[in-house]
Design an enzyme around this catalytic site. Structure first.
Site, short mmCIF file in Angstrom:
data_model
loop_
_atom_site.label_atom_id
_atom_site.label_comp_id
_atom_site.label_asym_id
_atom_site.label_seq_id
_atom_site.Cartn_x
_atom_site.Cartn_y
_atom_site.Cartn_z
N CYS A 1 0.85 -1.29 -0.12
CA CYS A 1 0.07 -0.18 0.15
C CYS A 1 0.92 1.21 -0.07
CB CYS A 1 -1.01 0.09 1.30
SG CYS A 1 -2.09 -1.53 0.97
N HIS B 1 -9.25 3.52 -1.51
CA HIS B 1 -7.80 3.26 -1.42
C HIS B 1 -7.41 2.60 -2.60
CE1 HIS B 1 -4.17 1.78 0.01
NE2 HIS B 1 -4.59 0.77 0.81
N CYS C 1 0.58 2.20 6.33
CA CYS C 1 0.63 0.85 6.68
C CYS C 1 0.83 -0.09 5.45
CB CYS C 1 -0.51 0.18 7.63
SG CYS C 1 -2.17 0.31 6.83
#
Length: 392
Positions: free
Chosen positions: A89, A348, A378
């Site tokens: 990510c 996201h 994260c």
């Protein structure tokens, strides 16, 4: 050593899975951002020394070095190279770090860092699951399995572990998620995203389009209510995580143009922000999502800053438990965190989220007159990137 400056920062408005951006090939989506960054800065496209793009699902339409393909689909000359990064990510945030390191070293003067992810066209987990289903193996090696016996490397499991560790209830997670939507809706109505969003033509998966461009994040629930969040089904029986208090699967692209002092002078550019500090941190790969907490402490120490010195925080809302655990552990002011909402409301798009958040952070600091901003992400495997910028 030279310093690194962000001179332009853009993102697409996120599209829902199979929504308004689902008809865009991710290579072309990234190319739109690349072209817009060059156009905004009014520079010769040949002045770009490299393009570094983050992408998590590097398979199918995002395979074969999506960054180079995006360069070739853009108006940049063939002489501009491109390379793709996967730090899960945090991929495009790492792309920014690599770009900053390149210009700080003096090896390059002008680099585009960004990311792209079409989660409609390259579903999450496809690079892992498709080969396994074809009998071509899995990423968990015998030695990795021996070190972590019986472990399920899962962000969903990690989100539940995090909620349990910090004693977060479903009601708390839902309340945070609701606030994310309310902040995102208020920011959208106030035009807070106007400077960072590149309007794009609507292209749906079935080939249909709309006359108005896509310029508003598609996942925002403008009419969100506590009752609506409370009624969403749990992902695991007895757990706390639901689709409503987790980040939204999304399509999108984002990017920043990074230069050093020589690049500023040579290209006649004015900086939006200076890269003040960069940090990457490894942590527990099982809980996985807790890494932003120690990473934030390490980054602030390295930068010589206190928590109260930071005017705005962008901590990716992979799950509500990530943001709430981060707030609890750091003691940061909730009013400074994700002031325009976060990934729970806005989406996201994995590899695009790093520079997406940076675009929001830079423009938010300018709009609110803040000085320092901190971004933390994260990442799968129990890692976190932290970037601190100073508005100029």
């Amino acid at each position: 050593m030279a310093e690194a400056f962000i001179v332009a920062a853009l993102r697409s408005a996120c599209g829902r899975r199979n929504g308004r951006l689902a008809g865009w090939h991710p290579v072309d989506l990234a190319a739109e951002i690349i072209d817009a960054l060059v156009e905004r800065c009014a520079i010769d496209p040949a002045a770009v020394d490299d393009v570094i793009l983050g992408c998590v699902g590097q398979a199918g339409e995002q395979a074969a070095n999506v960054a180079r393909n995006a360069v070739l689909a853009s108006r940049l000359p063939e002489s501009v190279p491109g390379t793709s990064v996967d730090r899960q990510c945090g991929s495009s945030q790492q792309a920014l770090h690599f770009a900053a390191q390149a210009v700080m070293s003096g090896a390059m003067d002008c680099v585009i860092a960004g990311g792209v992810e079409s989660m409609s066209r390259v579903p999450m987990g496809l690079p892992m699951e498709l080969p396994r289903q074809a009998g071509l193996g899995h990423y968990v090696s015998p030695r990795l399995a021996a070190r972590y016996p019986g472990v399920e490397f899962s962000q969903f499991a990690g989100a539940e572990m995090l909620a349990a560790k910090y004693r977060l209830t479903k009601d708390q997670l839902d309340a945070y998620a609701l606030e994310s939507h309310r902040r995102a809706a208020a920011a959208t109505r106030a035009g807070a995203f106007a400077a960072e969003i590149l309007p794009l033509a609507v292209r749906r998966a079935d080939g249909s389009s709309e006359p108005e461009p896509h310029a508003i994040d598609e996942g925002i629930r403008f009419d969100a209510t506590p009752e609506g969040f409370a009624g969403v089904r749990l992902l695991r029986e007895g757990g706390t995580v639901t689709a409503a208090n987790a980040s939204q699967i999304a399509d999108g692209a984002s990017g920043v143009l990074v230069v050093n002092e020589r690049g500023l002078r040579r290209l006649g550019l004015a900086p939006l922000a200076r890269i003040h500090s960069m940090n990457v941190f490894g942590h527990d790969p099982v809980v996985m999502l807790e890494a932003p907490i120690p990473a934030t402490a390490a980054a602030l120490h390295k930068a010589g800053l206190a928590l109260d010195d930071v005017d705005c925080f962008e901590v990716n809302e992979a799950f509500a438990s990530v943001a709430l655990a981060w707030l609890q552990a750091t003691g940061a002011d909730p009013a400074r965190l994700n002031v325009n909402g976060g990934a729970i409301a806005l989406g996201h798009p994995l590899g695009a989220s790093g520079t997406k958040l940076m675009a929001t952070l830079v423009h938010t600091l300018r709009r609110r007159g803040g000085r320092f901003g901190l971004q933390a992400m994260c990442e799968g495997g129990g890692m976190a990137n932290v970037t601190i910028v100073e508005r100029l």
